[in-house]
Enzyme design. Structure first.
Site, PDB file in Angstrom:
ATOM      1  N   CYS A 160      40.670  15.914  38.614  1.00 59.45           N
ATOM      2  CA  CYS A 160      39.514  15.912  39.516  1.00 59.45           C
ATOM      3  C   CYS A 160      38.447  14.944  39.022  1.00 59.45           C
ATOM      4  CB  CYS A 160      38.935  17.335  39.585  1.00 59.45           C
ATOM      5  SG  CYS A 160      37.404  17.432  40.504  1.00 59.45           S
ATOM      6  N   CYS A 164      30.503  18.308  37.849  1.00 57.11           N
ATOM      7  CA  CYS A 164      30.705  19.726  38.191  1.00 57.11           C
ATOM      8  C   CYS A 164      30.947  20.574  36.941  1.00 57.11           C
ATOM      9  CB  CYS A 164      31.891  19.840  39.144  1.00 57.11           C
ATOM     10  SG  CYS A 164      32.388  21.526  39.501  1.00 57.11           S
ATOM     11  N   GLN A 177      40.560  39.784  44.020  1.00 56.59           N
ATOM     12  CA  GLN A 177      40.935  38.799  43.000  1.00 56.59           C
ATOM     13  C   GLN A 177      41.061  37.402  43.625  1.00 56.59           C
ATOM     14  OE1 GLN A 177      41.490  38.768  39.720  1.00 56.59           O
ATOM     15  NE2 GLN A 177      41.059  40.935  39.365  1.00 56.59           N
ATOM     16  N   ASP A 215      38.237  48.738  35.415  1.00 57.02           N
ATOM     17  CA  ASP A 215      38.230  47.319  35.832  1.00 57.02           C
ATOM     18  C   ASP A 215      36.791  46.913  36.147  1.00 57.02           C
ATOM     19  OD1 ASP A 215      38.888  44.781  36.659  1.00 57.02           O
ATOM     20  OD2 ASP A 215      39.767  45.400  38.567  1.00 57.02           O
ATOM     21  N   CYS A 249      37.504  20.290  46.284  1.00 57.98           N
ATOM     22  CA  CYS A 249      37.695  21.001  45.015  1.00 57.98           C
ATOM     23  C   CYS A 249      39.192  21.200  44.834  1.00 57.98           C
ATOM     24  CB  CYS A 249      36.978  22.347  45.031  1.00 57.98           C
ATOM     25  SG  CYS A 249      37.426  23.376  43.625  1.00 57.98           S
ATOM     26  N   CYS A 271      34.992  23.700  36.162  1.00 60.29           N
ATOM     27  CA  CYS A 271      36.207  23.704  35.338  1.00 60.29           C
ATOM     28  C   CYS A 271      35.853  23.311  33.908  1.00 60.29           C
ATOM     29  CB  CYS A 271      37.244  22.731  35.899  1.00 60.29           C
ATOM     30  SG  CYS A 271      38.008  23.297  37.433  1.00 60.29           S
ATOM     31  N   CYS A 324      37.769  40.857  32.881  1.00 64.63           N
ATOM     32  CA  CYS A 324      37.633  39.417  33.134  1.00 64.63           C
ATOM     33  C   CYS A 324      36.686  38.793  32.106  1.00 64.63           C
ATOM     34  CB  CYS A 324      37.142  39.152  34.555  1.00 64.63           C
ATOM     35  SG  CYS A 324      35.565  39.952  34.904  1.00 64.63           S
ATOM     36  N   TYR A 342      35.631  51.736  38.744  1.00 65.14           N
ATOM     37  CA  TYR A 342      35.274  50.381  39.215  1.00 65.14           C
ATOM     38  C   TYR A 342      36.407  49.938  40.156  1.00 65.14           C
ATOM     39  CZ  TYR A 342      32.579  50.851  34.899  1.00 65.14           C
ATOM     40  OH  TYR A 342      31.785  51.317  33.884  1.00 65.14           O
TER      41      TYR A 342
HETATM   42  C1  LIG Z   1      36.167  43.501  38.850  1.00 64.44           C
HETATM   43  S1  LIG Z   1      35.870  44.407  40.330  1.00 64.44           S
HETATM   44  C2  LIG Z   1      37.363  45.342  40.410  1.00 64.44           C
HETATM   45  C3  LIG Z   1      37.720  45.899  41.743  1.00 64.44           C
HETATM   46  C4  LIG Z   1      39.155  46.431  41.892  1.00 64.44           C
HETATM   47  N1  LIG Z   1      39.607  47.178  40.738  1.00 64.44           N
HETATM   48  C5  LIG Z   1      40.139  45.318  42.234  1.00 64.44           C
HETATM   49  O1  LIG Z   1      40.960  44.961  41.393  1.00 64.44           O
HETATM   50  O2  LIG Z   1      40.074  44.797  43.356  1.00 64.44           O
HETATM   51  C6  LIG Z   1      34.645  45.535  39.786  1.00 64.44           C
HETATM   52  C7  LIG Z   1      34.220  46.549  40.807  1.00 64.44           C
HETATM   53  O3  LIG Z   1      33.315  47.454  40.176  1.00 64.44           O
HETATM   54  C8  LIG Z   1      32.264  47.767  41.067  1.00 64.44           C
HETATM   55  N2  LIG Z   1      31.145  48.213  40.207  1.00 64.44           N
HETATM   56  C9  LIG Z   1      30.278  47.446  39.503  1.00 64.44           C
HETATM   57  N3  LIG Z   1      29.472  48.215  38.748  1.00 64.44           N
HETATM   58  C10 LIG Z   1      29.842  49.500  38.991  1.00 64.44           C
HETATM   59  C11 LIG Z   1      29.374  50.757  38.494  1.00 64.44           C
HETATM   60  N4  LIG Z   1      28.389  50.816  37.596  1.00 64.44           N
HETATM   61  N5  LIG Z   1      29.977  51.880  38.952  1.00 64.44           N
HETATM   62  C12 LIG Z   1      30.987  51.814  39.870  1.00 64.44           C
HETATM   63  N6  LIG Z   1      31.477  50.645  40.350  1.00 64.44           N
HETATM   64  C13 LIG Z   1      30.910  49.507  39.915  1.00 64.44           C
HETATM   65  C14 LIG Z   1      32.047  46.502  41.849  1.00 64.44           C
HETATM   66  O4  LIG Z   1      31.428  46.772  43.092  1.00 64.44           O
HETATM   67  C15 LIG Z   1      33.483  45.984  41.998  1.00 64.44           C
HETATM   68  O5  LIG Z   1      34.084  46.490  43.167  1.00 64.44           O
END
Ligand SMILES: C[S@@+](CC[C@H](N)C(=O)[O-])C[C@H]1O[C@@H](n2cnc3c(N)ncnc32)[C@H](O)[C@@H]1O
Length: 403
Positions: A71, A79, A235, A332, A162, A82, A359, A264
């Protein structure tokens, strides 16, 4: 001062998309656009107490892992999206593996022997290093042009294409025009089932406005079709949902009748993967704080009677003592990780296994250290290159109680 040039021998990679070099007096320099072992001429971009930041602007002695950036925007001062376009894909996996290992020792408190035992290697996902990204957020500059921010800057570099974006996003009518959301953004989603949606976000993160395409985009993952709000979380790598869910199932080995929490949980990807294995006697409870995520989980998992969705903050929900023991937990969280309070709340419920999807390897290493303080161990760890060409990586760890 910012044009000051330094001739450097580049040392190991560090978290953040750069390598570490040292000046003769020991001063640390974080160098972007370089690779370990190279000799480079670097322009200083920032002076901080204790370290400098610099961009390699000339390569005096290249690494065998170096390639020409595909790129034209992936260059010093352009940018900032990356970090590793100048490295082969294999070298990118090695750089990310080295970062994960370094963070586990420096932040996680692991010995090198313990890290060796885990045998973590960041693995590629299906598809190449270009054309993978299914969700792209362009920033809109003062002239209405879409682009991306420079590294560690608010300046926007207008772009016409991009290369890591999905081909349908590259072809979308977005970068060839101006947008009436100066200081805001324009976002494009190319779903795995072929939907293409464009929406704008006015400055200040106010309510997004749909420009074209369906508001609910169709995605395919864990053998199901999903309807996900284009403005909500999913994702960004098309192969990530199945790869992460596969690793979670493999690590947790769910048994019929067990109870699980998907914390989460977003739209409920991991709950949907667990539910069939838990069977009709099992139960999965999703905890999700964003109203959009809660709506998505309720909409998408209505056919799974063993799934329950709880709207709320994980820390607050688990603060309720009525949430008693549980067999399996999936975590997550967003980049910040879960923190000590949630580690304490989870371990106090004595699950037999926890799968932690992350992540941010620094936050992951910090939280794993807290699990270890409480008598848990990181039994298995996999890394996935869910963000090729960038410094980012997705981890799935299996945590189990020691006794
Ligand atoms: C990395 S994403 C993962 C979503 C899902 N596990 C997936 O793979 O699609 C993190 C998620 O946590 C939620 N979140 C962030 N802070 C939170 C909290 N304190 N309590 C509950 N959920 C939360 C966000 O809204 C988001 O949907």
């Amino acid at each position: 001062m910012m044009d000051e040039l330094l001739d450097l021998t580049v040392g190991p990679v560090a978290h953040g998309g750069h390598c570490v070099a040292r000046l003769p007096d020991g001063q640390v320099v974080f160098v972007r656009h370089a690779l370990p072992g190279e000799r480079v001429r670097a322009a200083v971009t920032e002076r901080r107490r204790g370290y400098l930041r610099a961009d390699a602007v000339e390569v005096l002695q290249p690494s065998p892992d170096r390639v020409e950036e595909p790129c034209k925007y992936a260059k010093p001062g352009r940018c900032g999206g990356c970090d590793w376009q100048h490295a082969t894909p294999e070298a990118q996996h090695e750089l990310k593996t080295a970062v994960v290992r370094e963070l586990l020792t420096r932040i996680g408190g692991f010995t090198v022997a313990e890290v060796d035992d885990l045998g973590v290697r960041v693995e590629p996902l299906p598809g190449g290093p270009l054309g993978w990204r299914t969700r792209v957020q362009y920033a809109v500059d003062a002239a209405g042009r879409p682009g991306f921010r420079k590294h560690r800057s608010h300046d926007i570099i207008p772009i016409d294409r991009c290369l890591i974006a999905h081909e349908r996003i590259q072809e979308a009518p977005v970068t060839d025009r101006t947008w009436p959301v100066k200081g805001g953004g324009v976002e494009v989603v190319a779903s795995s089932c072929g939907d293409l949606t464009i929406f704008t976000r006015p400055r200040g993160g106010r309510t997004p406005r749909l420009v074209s395409g369906p508001r609910l985009v169709r995605e395919r993952a864990v053998g199901r079709e999903w309807k996900i709000d284009a403005t909500g979380f999913w994702q960004v790598h098309p192969a990530a949902p199945d790869a992460l869910a596969g690793a979670v199932l493999d690590f947790l080995q769910p048994r019929p009748g067990e109870r699980a929490w998907d914390l989460y949980g977003g739209a409920g990807l991991f709950a949907a993967a667990l539910a069939p294995a838990l069977g009709p006697e099992g139960r999965v409870t999703i905890v999700e704080s964003s109203p959009g995520g809660v709506t998505a989980a309720r909409r998408n998992l209505a056919d799974l009677p063993q799934v329950r969705v709880v709207a709320g903050d994980v820390g607050t929900v688990l603060g309720n003592p009525r949430w008693r023991s549980v067999d399996l937990v999936v975590l997550d969280p967003p980049r910040a990780g879960i923190g000590r309070e949630v580690v304490a709340a989870v371990t106090a419920r004595h699950p037999r296994a926890v799968a932690y999807v992350s992540c941010d390897p620094a936050a992951f290493a910090r939280d794993v250290a807290t699990f270890r303080e409480r008598g848990w161990r990181l039994s298995k760890l996999r890394g996935f290159d869910a963000y090729p060409m960038t410094q980012h990586v997705e981890l799935v760890g299996l945590l189990t109680p020691v006794s």
